[in-house]
Write a protein that holds these residues in place. Structure first.
Motif, PDB file in Angstrom:
ATOM      1  N   LYS A 175       0.746  -1.151   0.165  1.00  0.00           N
ATOM      2  CA  LYS A 175      -0.113   0.068   0.044  1.00  0.00           C
ATOM      3  C   LYS A 175       0.962   1.539  -0.009  1.00  0.00           C
ATOM      4  O   LYS A 175       0.371   2.133  -0.510  1.00  0.00           O
ATOM      5  CB  LYS A 175      -0.926  -0.024   1.306  1.00  0.00           C
ATOM      6  N   VAL A 176       1.937   1.150   0.697  1.00  0.00           N
ATOM      7  CA  VAL A 176       2.811   2.360   0.686  1.00  0.00           C
ATOM      8  C   VAL A 176       4.159   1.810   0.921  1.00  0.00           C
ATOM      9  O   VAL A 176       4.528   0.853   1.659  1.00  0.00           O
ATOM     10  CB  VAL A 176       2.308   3.296   1.848  1.00  0.00           C
ATOM     11  N   ALA A 240       6.662   9.134   2.235  1.00  0.00           N
ATOM     12  CA  ALA A 240       5.749   8.175   1.792  1.00  0.00           C
ATOM     13  C   ALA A 240       5.849   7.910   0.327  1.00  0.00           C
ATOM     14  O   ALA A 240       5.624   8.937  -0.373  1.00  0.00           O
ATOM     15  CB  ALA A 240       4.135   8.097   2.267  1.00  0.00           C
ATOM     16  N   GLU A 241       5.946   6.923  -0.336  1.00  0.00           N
ATOM     17  CA  GLU A 241       5.798   6.590  -1.560  1.00  0.00           C
ATOM     18  C   GLU A 241       4.698   5.352  -2.159  1.00  0.00           C
ATOM     19  O   GLU A 241       4.641   4.805  -1.209  1.00  0.00           O
ATOM     20  CB  GLU A 241       7.226   6.472  -2.182  1.00  0.00           C
ATOM     21  N   PRO A 242       4.420   5.525  -3.080  1.00  0.00           N
ATOM     22  CA  PRO A 242       3.774   4.374  -3.696  1.00  0.00           C
ATOM     23  C   PRO A 242       4.571   3.167  -3.560  1.00  0.00           C
ATOM     24  O   PRO A 242       5.500   2.910  -3.712  1.00  0.00           O
ATOM     25  CB  PRO A 242       3.296   4.264  -5.010  1.00  0.00           C
TER      26      PRO A 242
END
Ligand SMILES: [Zn+2]
Ligand SMILES: [Zn+2]
Length: 336
Positions: A175-176, A240-242
């Motif tokens: 998710k992250v 936070a990144e994908p």
């Protein structure tokens, strides 16, 4: 930045297809397909919490017995997913053995099986060693989007492809992905340490932001410690990144419907594991066998924009020609 999930093929490219997905810093793993999995160590199999089966041809399901044997009496539960007929198939496998003492084992083993129907329903059944795996039918639920399993840190999606029979392809998405912002970390005066891993884990697993965390580190002035909340620390230090997306596609024919199904499920996937059974010179044979050629696999990878491709499930007829198969995949993936 190390990803949460690390995927690797269980066997070599000529062996039974299976993908082992290990979690970073957790004693846990996912498994895709259940053919010959005897090369996995018992401690690796013990980490497996969920198994996602594409279809029940022997090279994808005969390892059920091995898994059961390793887990029995040692692990409390295992969740299995499969396509149409899967609940009956798991039930039959379990009924093939004599269970006159297993209900007395200290540790109960529960096999939670879920069957994906073509109409989008998820049916479940529970088989417990306590009642000799008699099996109890569970809930039937409607699938939301194409999600079959959803947790705080990742989800698993599935879509049907045509292999002469319905066969499942799977996509796992984190998710992250959390990165450490070095500049902000430096500015904060704190330095790296085990607390950073704890912080990431807390954020990924959804710990409430107001939870206090003790941060300990050491610098020129000696041992240091402060207490901050998870929320404060994460705003201060983390970016936070994908998350990464990993696709597993095996046992399918080269048809436009299959192309469309994979494109819907895993467009732009970071890492694609895809079967490449035959050389393109044998494509008529591949179609009869409901499998892809290496060039077809490469074209699919290009069409769905896969960032990395790992071919597998090579036909044993090419024992000495593995490099040709891999080369065909790469050529079609890289050059239109
Ligand atoms: Zn197969
Ligand atoms: Zn098959």
């Amino acid at each position: 930045m190390r990803p949460l999930l690390q995927a690797r093929l269980v066997n070599d490219v000529f062996g039974d297809p299976a993908l082992f997905m290990d979690f970073l810093d957790e004693r846990r793993a996912l498994l895709f397909d259940l053919g010959d999995i005897t090369v996995l160590m018992p401690r690796e199999l013990m980490r497996v919490s969920h198994v996602f089966v594409t279809h029940a041809h022997m090279d994808h399901f005969s390892g059920f017995d091995h898994l059961l044997r390793v887990l029995l009496g040692r692990k409390p539960s295992i969740a299995l997913y499969g396509g149409p007929g899967f609940l009956a198939q798991v039930g039959h496998k379990l009924r093939a053995y004599t269970w006159n003492v297993v209900h007395r084992y200290d540790m109960e083993l529960v096999v939670e099986a879920t069957e994906l129907a073509l109409d989008g329903h998820l049916r479940s059944a529970r088989f417990s060693s306590r009642d000799r795996f008699a099996g109890v039918t569970g809930a039937t639920t409607e699938q939301t989007d194409d999600i079959v399993h959803d947790e705080t840190t990742f989800r698993v999606r599935a879509g049907f492809v045509d292999h002469g029979i319905p066969c499942l392809s799977y996509l796992v998405e984190e998710k992250v992905r959390l990165g450490i912002n070095k500049a902000r970390l430096e500015a904060s005066g704190m330095t790296k340490g085990a607390w950073l891993r704890e912080l990431k884990h807390a954020v990924l697993t959804g710990v409430p932001p107001d939870t206090p965390m003790l941060v300990q580190w050491r610098d020129r002035s000696g041992d240091r410690a402060v207490t901050r909340t998870v929320g404060e620390l994460s705003r201060l230090i983390l970016d936070a990144e994908p998350g990464q997306r990993i696709g597993y596609a095996t046992d399918l024919r080269d048809t436009s419907d299959n192309m469309q199904a994979l494109s819907n499920l895993m467009q732009g996937v970071d890492q694609l594991f895809i079967e490449s059974v035959f050389l393109d010179e044998d494509r008529a044979h591949a179609l009869r066998k409901n499998h892809l050629t290496a060039a077809q696999a490469g074209r699919i990878a290009r069409c769905i924009g896969a960032r990395a491709v790992t071919p597998f499930h090579f036909s044993p007829r090419y024992r000495s020609r593995a490099a040709e198969l891999a080369g065909e995949v790469r050529a079609a993936w890289e050059h239109p």
